[in-house]
Design a protein around this motif. Structure first.
Motif, PDB file in Angstrom:
ATOM      1  N   ARG A  55      -5.313  -2.271  -4.464  1.00  9.81           N
ATOM      2  CA  ARG A  55      -5.588  -1.082  -5.148  1.00  9.81           C
ATOM      3  C   ARG A  55      -5.599   0.260  -4.660  1.00  9.81           C
ATOM      4  O   ARG A  55      -6.021   0.287  -3.511  1.00  9.81           O
ATOM      5  N   TYR A  61      -2.147  -1.273  -9.267  1.00  4.04           N
ATOM      6  CA  TYR A  61      -2.478  -2.057  -8.322  1.00  4.04           C
ATOM      7  C   TYR A  61      -1.553  -3.130  -8.135  1.00  4.04           C
ATOM      8  O   TYR A  61      -0.658  -3.543  -9.094  1.00  4.04           O
ATOM      9  N   ASP A  97      -5.871  -8.402  -3.628  1.00  8.90           N
ATOM     10  CA  ASP A  97      -5.622  -7.499  -4.547  1.00  8.90           C
ATOM     11  C   ASP A  97      -5.527  -6.182  -3.767  1.00  8.90           C
ATOM     12  O   ASP A  97      -6.357  -6.110  -3.208  1.00  8.90           O
ATOM     13  N   TYR A 145       4.154  -4.159 -10.512  1.00  8.45           N
ATOM     14  CA  TYR A 145       2.711  -3.374 -10.257  1.00  8.45           C
ATOM     15  C   TYR A 145       2.401  -3.300 -11.687  1.00  8.45           C
ATOM     16  O   TYR A 145       2.721  -3.043 -12.331  1.00  8.45           O
ATOM     17  N   LYS A 204       0.749  -1.210   0.055  1.00  5.15           N
ATOM     18  CA  LYS A 204       0.018  -0.101  -0.114  1.00  5.15           C
ATOM     19  C   LYS A 204       0.910   1.217   0.140  1.00  5.15           C
ATOM     20  O   LYS A 204       0.601   2.133  -0.702  1.00  5.15           O
TER      21      LYS A 204
END
Length: 144
Positions: free
Chosen positions: A143, A125, A141, A111, A52
């Motif tokens: 995103r 993502y 996943d 990515y 993230k």
């Protein structure tokens, strides 16, 4: 006679008994059984959090690219455009990343980048640990 005196134990100097050692091993086994799954869970969550953060850093670099170029990188340029002026544009002021490489996700995969509808935004993502669409937990996943 020396051999017989070496085999004698003095009172109070005896080692651990087999039962005491087994009790300690059982206690250690119970602790490992309780703590182990929690540690593995923290490690998995740590990789997800790292992904993230990396996506947020790439997003910030893409926004700087947008300010200079007036558009996001085309799909054929990809996020590689953050490091290289492949189109030869005069207003490119990169590289937009601190390091000279595009980071890979914590599981060693690239990515995924694509433009959203009409180039007004982008989709960035990671496919998670399994590198496949969907999934739960560490396979989910990630995103922006």
């Amino acid at each position: 006679m020396k051999n017989s005196t070496l085999r004698k134990r003095r009172p109070g100097t005896a080692g651990f008994t087999l039962i005491e050692l087994l009790v300690v091993l059982v206690i250690l086994g119970l602790l490992a059984g309780l703590v182990g799954p929690r540690v593995v869970g923290y490690l998995g969550r740590g990789k997800t959090d790292t992904a993230k953060l990396q996506i947020e850093q790439l997003a910030a670099a893409l926004d700087l690219y947008l300010l200079d170029m007036g558009r996001y990188p085309r799909p054929d340029e990809g996020i590689r455009a953050l490091l290289e002026n492949g189109s030869g544009a005069a207003n490119w002021r990169g590289p937009y990343l601190r390091k000279d490489e595009i980071p890979v996700d914590p599981w060693g995969n690239e990515y995924h980048y694509d433009l959203a509808d009409k180039g007004s935004g982008y989709i960035l993502y990671s496919l998670g640990a399994d590198n496949a669409e969907g999934g739960e937990g560490e396979n989910a996943d990630i995103r922006l």
